[in-house]
Design a protein around this motif. Structure first.
Motif, short mmCIF file in Angstrom:
data_model
loop_
_atom_site.label_atom_id
_atom_site.label_comp_id
_atom_site.label_asym_id
_atom_site.label_seq_id
_atom_site.Cartn_x
_atom_site.Cartn_y
_atom_site.Cartn_z
N TRP A 127 0.86 -1.19 0.00
CA TRP A 127 0.00 0.00 0.00
C TRP A 127 0.89 1.23 0.00
N ASP A 128 0.43 2.28 -0.67
CA ASP A 128 1.16 3.54 -0.60
C ASP A 128 0.19 4.70 -0.56
N LEU A 129 0.67 5.79 -0.03
CA LEU A 129 -0.12 7.01 0.10
C LEU A 129 0.79 8.18 -0.26
N HIS A 130 0.45 8.86 -1.34
CA HIS A 130 1.19 10.05 -1.75
C HIS A 130 0.46 11.26 -1.18
N GLY A 131 1.19 12.09 -0.46
CA GLY A 131 0.58 13.25 0.15
C GLY A 131 0.91 14.53 -0.60
N ASP A 132 0.12 15.52 -0.33
CA ASP A 132 0.31 16.86 -0.87
C ASP A 132 1.39 17.54 -0.01
N GLY A 133 2.36 18.13 -0.64
CA GLY A 133 3.44 18.78 0.10
C GLY A 133 2.99 19.93 0.97
N ARG A 134 1.79 20.45 0.71
CA ARG A 134 1.32 21.62 1.45
C ARG A 134 0.39 21.29 2.60
N ARG A 137 -0.90 14.47 5.67
CA ARG A 137 -1.76 13.35 5.30
C ARG A 137 -2.71 13.10 6.46
N PRO A 138 -3.97 12.81 6.16
CA PRO A 138 -4.89 12.53 7.27
C PRO A 138 -4.53 11.23 7.97
N HIS A 139 -4.64 11.23 9.29
CA HIS A 139 -4.32 10.03 10.05
C HIS A 139 -5.21 8.86 9.63
N SER A 140 -6.45 9.17 9.30
CA SER A 140 -7.38 8.11 8.88
C SER A 140 -6.85 7.38 7.65
N GLN A 144 -5.97 3.29 7.10
CA GLN A 144 -6.43 2.44 6.00
C GLN A 144 -5.38 1.40 5.64
N ALA A 145 -4.13 1.70 5.88
CA ALA A 145 -3.07 0.72 5.62
C ALA A 145 -3.30 -0.54 6.44
N LEU A 146 -3.81 -0.37 7.64
CA LEU A 146 -4.09 -1.54 8.49
C LEU A 146 -5.22 -2.38 7.91
N GLU A 147 -6.20 -1.74 7.29
CA GLU A 147 -7.29 -2.46 6.63
C GLU A 147 -6.76 -3.25 5.44
N VAL A 148 -5.88 -2.63 4.68
CA VAL A 148 -5.27 -3.31 3.53
C VAL A 148 -4.47 -4.52 4.01
N LEU A 149 -3.73 -4.32 5.10
CA LEU A 149 -2.93 -5.41 5.65
C LEU A 149 -3.84 -6.56 6.09
N ALA A 150 -4.91 -6.26 6.80
CA ALA A 150 -5.82 -7.30 7.29
C ALA A 150 -6.45 -8.07 6.12
N ALA A 151 -6.79 -7.35 5.05
CA ALA A 151 -7.41 -7.98 3.89
C ALA A 151 -6.41 -8.85 3.11
N SER A 152 -5.11 -8.57 3.25
CA SER A 152 -4.11 -9.30 2.48
C SER A 152 -3.62 -10.57 3.18
N ARG A 153 -4.06 -10.80 4.39
CA ARG A 153 -3.58 -11.97 5.15
C ARG A 153 -4.33 -13.21 4.79
#
Length: 153
Positions: A127-134, A137-140, A144-153
């Motif tokens: 999973w990756d998240l590209h943020g805006d330099g200005r 990134r929202p903590h939420s 979501q990375a944890l949701e992706v991880l859980a779904a990939s197990r």
């Protein structure tokens, strides 16, 4: 299929100056590597503060958190001591931005890491998240990375 992390053998220094091979981060489970532009900056401090405040959620999921920036070790040490972050702060200072460049997140004009978060398991980016330099990134979104991880197990 998840992409391989481009520089698993790269060695960076943590905020105490100790060398760390990046692959060590995910050697015992997944790791969330959060690239930030600058120590002590408002948005970077907000992002890492949110992660630090919710570190138990990541620990419970078996995810190693780490932050990486192009700041030198002394700046990261001071930032870590000031904010008491419960995860490693990694310096991509020398060769300047080598890891950030390898993952496609180096701002050549400013000489800093761009905002990029990578969830890595077994050397593969899940999973990756590209943020805006200005803006932070929202903590939420990091959660979501944890949701992706859980779904990939």
């Amino acid at each position: 299929m998840p992409a391989a992390f481009p520089v698993p053998g790269a060695v960076v220094r943590d905020q105490h100056g100790e060398p760390l091979r990046l692959s060590e981060l995910w050697s015992e489970g997944p790791a969330l590597i959060v690239l930030v532009p600058a120590a002590f900056s408002t948005h970077c401090t907000a992002e890492l503060g949110a992660l630090a405040g919710d570190v138990d959620r990541f620990d419970d999921a078996g995810v190693q958190l780490a932050a990486l920036s192009c700041d030198p070790v002394p700046a990261l040490r001071a930032w870590g001591e000031d904010r008491r972050y419960p995860f490693p702060l990694l310096s991509d200072f020398w060769p300047h931005g080598a890891v950030s460049r390898a993952v496609g997140a180096f701002d050549e004009e400013l000489g800093v890491s761009e905002r990029l978060s990578l969830l890595v398991r077994d050397g593969r980016v899940l999973w990756d998240l590209h943020g805006d330099g200005r803006a932070p990134r929202p903590h939420s979104a990091h959660c979501q990375a944890l949701e992706v991880l859980a779904a990939s197990r």
